[in-house]
Design an enzyme around this catalytic site. Structure first.
Site, short mmCIF file in Angstrom:
data_model
loop_
_atom_site.label_atom_id
_atom_site.label_comp_id
_atom_site.label_asym_id
_atom_site.label_seq_id
_atom_site.Cartn_x
_atom_site.Cartn_y
_atom_site.Cartn_z
N GLU A 142 -0.24 -7.18 15.24
CA GLU A 142 -1.50 -6.81 14.81
C GLU A 142 -3.12 -7.16 14.21
O GLU A 142 -3.63 -7.00 14.04
CB GLU A 142 -1.04 -4.88 14.10
CG GLU A 142 -0.17 -5.17 15.02
CD GLU A 142 -0.50 -4.14 16.41
OE1 GLU A 142 -2.05 -3.89 16.33
OE2 GLU A 142 0.31 -4.63 17.67
N SER A 147 51.23 28.30 -0.50
CA SER A 147 51.83 28.04 -1.81
C SER A 147 50.55 26.69 -2.11
O SER A 147 51.06 26.75 -3.88
CB SER A 147 52.67 27.72 -1.49
OG SER A 147 54.25 28.43 -0.81
#
Length: 815
Positions: free
Chosen positions: A94, A369
Site C-alpha cells: 500500500e 449441606s
C-alpha cells in the site's frame, strides 16, 4: 513526546516568522495552527467493538460479534504488537515510503494524477496508509476532491499525534478483511484460526492485499485473482530480502483460506456474564473509552488460565456424557487460586446440557449441606461445641419440621467433627437451633453470600440443609475464604472471588468472621469426608494430597455439589439439570464428587509443583484443654478417661462433661444401689451415662457401650451422690412445642405419633394424654393419638413410678 516535539517545532517557526511577516499573515498562521491542533477527532474511530476475552497470558478465550454485526476487535486489545510480517506486507502493498513521509506522499499523488489522466478514469488514488486510516475513520462520506484534501490535512495531523507503528495499528484494527470481518486480529482468527502474532508470510500477504479488495476473500469466487495478488506481493517481499527462497516457495504453496472459522469459545458463560454486567454488547463502543469499565471492556484480560480452563471444560464434558445416560445433563465448575481468590477456570455449563446457554455458575441453587462447615467453625469460636464433643443424633421434631439423616437412621450421639464429616442432618439442625438461625444468616452475609435476601426466620432451621440458595461462584469463594482464615496473617479472609486481576469485591465491608484456630479445625474435619471410588483409600498412600472438601445434595435430588480446598486451589462443582428436574441418581457422592477429584488431579499434572503441603498449624491460635475421652467435653470430676484437645484460643470455656457420673454399685458390680440406703457395702465407680433417648440408639450399633447396671430396689434411680438419673425420654413433642396436625381425608382430626425411649429395654411405659389413658408400650415405644386444637399435656410413667410430662399446643387450621 513525539507530538510535543512536533508542536514545539511549529511554535519556533511561528516566533521566527513573527518578526518578518505582517500581522495579517501572523493572524492567519495562528488560526491555521489552532485549527490544525484541534482538527483530529477524539476518539478517532466511532465504532462498536467485539467484546474479546483473554486469559491471564493473553491467549484468546472467546469473543462476541460487535453490536453492528461486525467482527471487530478493539485496537490495543491484542497483547502482542502489530505482526511484523503483516506490517511489512502492508507497507509493500500500500505505501512503500510509509516510514519516510509525513502522512502525504506527494510523489504518489503526482504519479496517480498522471495515471488517472492517461486512463481517463480513476485508477490510482495516491493515498498513504495514514490517509487511508483517516478515510476509514470517516467512513460513509462521499468521495470528492474536497474530501481528499481534508483527508490529507488530517493525515498530516495524525502523523503529529501518533508514531508510525501506532498508525499501522490503527489501520490494521479498522481495515476491512472480507465478509463481516474488520481488523487484522479478527481476520487472523476468522480466516486462519490463529492470532495475528502467529501468521506466516503467506497468511500475512493474503491479509495485506484484502483491505483494498475485501471481496477477494469470498469462498468459491476470485480465488485465482487473490492467489495472484498474494504471490506477487510475496515475490516483492522476497526481492527486498525479507526471507529466503525456500520460505518463498513454501509460502506460495500454502492454500488460501476457505470458509470463515469459528472463534475459540472456551469460556462463553464468563464472557456473557462480563458483557451483561457491563450493560450489554452495545456498551462496547469507542464512546465509552473514558468509562470506568473501559480497561475491562476493551481489554478483557482475565485471571483465567487457558490450560486449566481447557482441562476443566474437557473433564466436565466427559463426565457429563456419562451422567446423561441417567437423565442428568448439566454441569458447572469453578477453580480459584485460594490465596488471592482469582479464578483459574470458569465453566458455566456444558454444551450437552438441557439448556446450555444457562450460566449455572452464577445461578442461585439450593445449597444442600454446603453450609454446615461454617456453622461448625462458628460454634467452635462461640464455645458451643468442641472439636470432638458429642452431639445428639436422635429423632427430632421442631414444630412441624422433622429433619432426617440421609441414611434414615440415628446414631444416638456422635462426635461433632464426625457429624460434619459424615454430613449428618439431625446434629446440624440441632446445632443451628442452638446457634440461632438469624445469627447464622447474618454470619453468611458477612462472609459474602448475597443470595440470602430474606430474614433468617423465613428460612428457619432448613437453612442448614438447603433451605436457602447459593451460587457456585460465591460458595466456591466462601470455601477459599475458609482456607484463608486458617492463616492468622489474613485480616480479610472472606472476599468475593474475581476474574479480573486486582478487582475483588468491596473488601472494606468484609471482616474476619472465623478465628484461625476454628478455621484450621474445620478444615481438618473436612479432610475425613469419605472420598469416592479409588480416592477412598487415599490415607493408605504417603504421597496422597490432603483436601478439605464437602458435598451437598438438595431436596428432591435436584442439585449435587462438591467443593474442595487446599492451600493452593479451591474448586467447586455442580451437577444437575438446568431445568431443575430431580433424578434419583443425582447424588453428590456419585456425580459431583468424582468430578471434583478429577479436577484436582488435573491441577497436579498442569502445574507439576509440590501440592502435598497442608495448612500450617499456628500454636498461638490454640489453647490445649483436658477433655473427657468418651464425651469430648472438658473433663469433670466424674470423668475417668481423659485426653488433651485443642480449641480456638479465644473460645469461651464450655462447662464440664455432662455425661459422666459416679454411681454406687454393689460389691459384685452388677447392680446399682442407693448409697446410704442400707448396710450393704457399696463401691463408687465413674460411669459414662448417656441420656435414655441417646442411649437407646447408641446401644443398637455400639457394642462397646456399657449401660448402667440394673437398679436394685430402692427409693429412686440415683447416682452415687443422690442425684437423679433419668430413665425416660420423650422424643416429641418438644417442651412447649407447637405442632400442626393435618386432617385426614375424611375430615377427622389428624393423627400424631409420639415416640419415647426407656433406659431399661424391658420396661413398660404407660401413656396419658391430659387426663385420658392412651395405652401402654413395650420395647418399641411409639403411640398414636388424635389430640384436638389447643394445649395438651402428655405424661409417661414406667413400672417403677418414674414419669415425664410435657406440655404442647396443637395448632388449628386458622393458626
Amino acid at each position: 513526546m513525539q507530538e510535543r516535539g512536533k508542536i514545539e517545532w511549529i511554535r519556533r517557526k511561528f516566533f521566527t516568522l513573527r518578526h518578518d511577516k505582517s500581522p495579517l499573515v501572523l493572524c492567519g498562521l495562528f488560526v491555521f495552527i489552532v485549527l490544525f491542533a484541534f482538527s483530529l477527532p477524539r476518539p478517532l474511530f466511532s465504532s462498536y467493538y467485539s467484546p474479546v476475552l483473554y486469559d491471564r497470558s493473553g491467549k484468546l478465550l472467546g469473543a462476541i460479534v460487535a453490536y453492528d454485526g461486525q467482527w471487530r476487535f478493539p485496537e490495543g486489545s491484542t497483547v502482542q504488537p502489530v505482526n511484523i510480517k503483516f506490517g511489512e506486507a502492508l507497507i509493500e502493498a500500500e505505501d512503500r515510503r510509509f516510514r519516510n513521509h509525513v502522512g502525504i506522499d506527494f510523489f504518489s499523488i503526482g504519479r496517480a494524477f498522471v495515471q488517472n489522466i492517461r486512463a481517463g478514469r480513476i485508477v490510482s488514488g495516491g493515498s498513504t496508509i495514514t490517509m487511508q486510516t483517516i478515510r476509514l475513520s470517516r467512513s460513509g462520506r462521499k468521495r470528492s476532491i474536497a474530501e481528499k484534501i481534508l483527508e490529507a490535512f488530517l493525515a498530516l495531523r495524525l502523523e503529529f499525534s501518533f508514531s508510525k507503528d501506532q498508525i499501522l495499528g490503527l489501520y490494521g484494527a479498522h481495515a476491512p478483511f472480507g465478509a463481516n470481518v474488520v481488523g487484522i486480529e479478527a481476520a487472523s482468527w476468522r480466516w486462519f484460526g490463529r492470532s495475528s502474532a502467529d501468521l506466516s508470510w503467506a497468511e500475512a500477504a493474503t491479509l495485506a492485499v484484502l483491505p483494498n479488495g475485501p471481496g477477494l476473500i469470498h469462498p468459491g469466487r476470485n480465488r485465482e485473482l487473490l492467489r495472484e495478488k498474494r504471490d506477487a506481493l510475496l515475490d516483492r517481499l522476497y526481492a527486498r530480502g525479507l526471507f529466503d527462497e525456500e520460505t518463498l516457495l513454501l509460502a506460495r504453496s500454502e492454500p488460501l483460506p476457505g470458509e470463515p472459522l469459528p472463534l475459540p469459545s472456551l469460556a462463553p458463560h464468563l464472557l456473557a456474564r462480563i458483557v451483561m454486567e457491563a450493560g450489554g454488547v452495545k456498551e462496547f463502543n469507542s464512546e465509552n473509552k473514558n468509562h470506568p469499565l473501559y480497561n475491562r471492556a476493551f481489554s478483557l484480560v482475565t485471571t483465567i488460565d487457558w490450560e486449566v480452563q481447557r482441562r476443566a471444560s474437557a473433564i466436565l464434558e466427559r463426565w457429563a456424557l456419562n451422567f446423561a445416560e441417567r437423565g442428568i445433563s448439566a454441569g458447572a465448575c469453578i477453580i480459584l487460586d485460594t490465596g488471592n481468590g482469582e479464578a483459574l477456570a470458569y465453566v458455566g455449563n456444558v454444551p450437552s446440557a438441557d439448556a446450555p446457554a444457562v450460566d449455572i455458575a452464577a445461578s442461585p441453587r439450593s445449597s444442600g449441606s454446603l453450609l454446615k462447615p461454617f456453622l461448625y467453625g462458628a460454634m467452635l469460636d462461640t464455645g458451643d461445641i468442641l472439636p470432638s464433643s458429642l452431639v445428639s443424633d436422635i429423632p427430632t421434631r421442631v414444630g412441624s419440621y422433622s429433619p432426617e439423616n440421609n441414611s434414615r437412621t440415628y446414631l444416638g450421639v456422635v462426635r461433632s467433627d464426625e457429624a460434619l464429616a459424615r454430613s449428618l442432618n439431625v446434629p446440624a439442625v440441632r446445632s443451628l437451633r442452638l446457634y440461632g438461625v438469624e445469627r447464622f444468616a447474618d454470619l453468611l452475609r458477612g462472609f459474602g453470600i448475597t443470595t440470602l435476601f430474606r430474614r433468617g426466620e423465613d428460612y428457619g432451621l432448613p437453612l442448614i440443609l438447603g433451605g436457602a440458595e447459593v451460587t457456585l461462584w460465591e460458595i466456591t469463594g466462601l470455601y477459599a475464604g475458609l482456607a484463608r482464615s486458617a492463616d492468622p496473617a489474613n485480616r480479610e479472609a472472606f472476599f468475593p472471588p474475581r476474574f479480573f486481576a486486582g478487582t475483588g469485591g468491596d473488601r472494606r465491608r468484609r471482616r474476619k468472621e472465623l478465628s484461625a484456630g476454628a478455621a484450621w479445625l474445620t478444615l481438618e474435619a473436612l479432610t475425613f469426608v469419605t472420598r469416592p471410588g479409588e480416592e477412598a483409600h487415599w490415607q493408605e498412600y504417603a504421597g496422597s494430597r490432603r483436601i478439605a472438601w464437602k458435598t451437598g445434595t438438595s431436596y428432591g435430588n435436584r442439585d449435587a455439589w462438591a467443593v474442595g480446598t487446599t492451600p493452593l486451589w479451591t474448586a467447586g462443582v455442580w451437577i444437575g439439570n438446568a431445568s431443575g428436574e430431580g433424578r434419583a441418581e443425582l447424588v453428590s457422592t456419585a456425580t459431583s464428587a468424582p468430578v471434583l477429584f478429577s479436577l484436582f488431579s488435573a491441577l497436579d499434572s498442569i502445574f507439576a509443583s509440590s501440592t502435598r503441603f497442608w495448612f500450617p498449624q499456628y500454636a498461638e491460635e490454640f489453647t490445649p484443654i483436658e477433655i473427657c475421652a468418651p464425651s469430648g467435653f472438658p473433663a469433670g470430676v466424674d470423668c475417668e478417661k481423659t485426653a488433651v484437645s485443642l480449641i480456638p484460643r479465644e473460645a469461651p470455656r464450655h462447662g464440664p462433661c455432662p455425661y459422666c457420673r459416679t454411681v454406687a454399685l454393689n460389691q459384685a458390680g452388677d447392680r446399682r444401689v442407693t448409697a446410704g440406703a442400707g448396710s450393704e457395702p457399696v463401691r463408687l465407680e465413674k460411669w459414662f451415662v448417656l441420656p435414655p433417648a441417646e442411649e437407646w440408639y447408641v446401644r443398637r450399633w455400639n457394642l462397646d457401650y456399657k449401660p448402667l447396671p440394673a437398679l436394685r430396689s430402692g427409693p429412686g434411680d440415683l447416682d452415687g451422690y443422690g442425684s437423679a438419673i433419668p430413665s425416660l425420654a420423650l422424643f416429641n413433642p418438644e417442651p412447649d412445642g407447637k405442632i400442626y396436625i393435618p386432617r385426614e381425608l375424611d375430615g377427622r382430626e389428624g393423627r400424631v405419633v409420639f415416640q419415647a425411649a426407656h433406659r431399661d429395654g424391658g420396661e413398660t411405659i404407660y401413656w396419658h394424654l391430659d387426663d385420658t389413658y392412651l395405652g401402654e408400650t413395650f420395647v418399641f415405644h411409639e403411640l398414636e393419638a388424635r389430640p384436638g386444637p389447643g394445649f395438651h399435656i402428655i405424661t409417661l410413667v414406667d413400672g417403677k413410678g418414674s414419669r415425664i410430662s410435657r406440655r404442647f399446643e396443637v395448632l388449628s387450621d386458622a393458626d
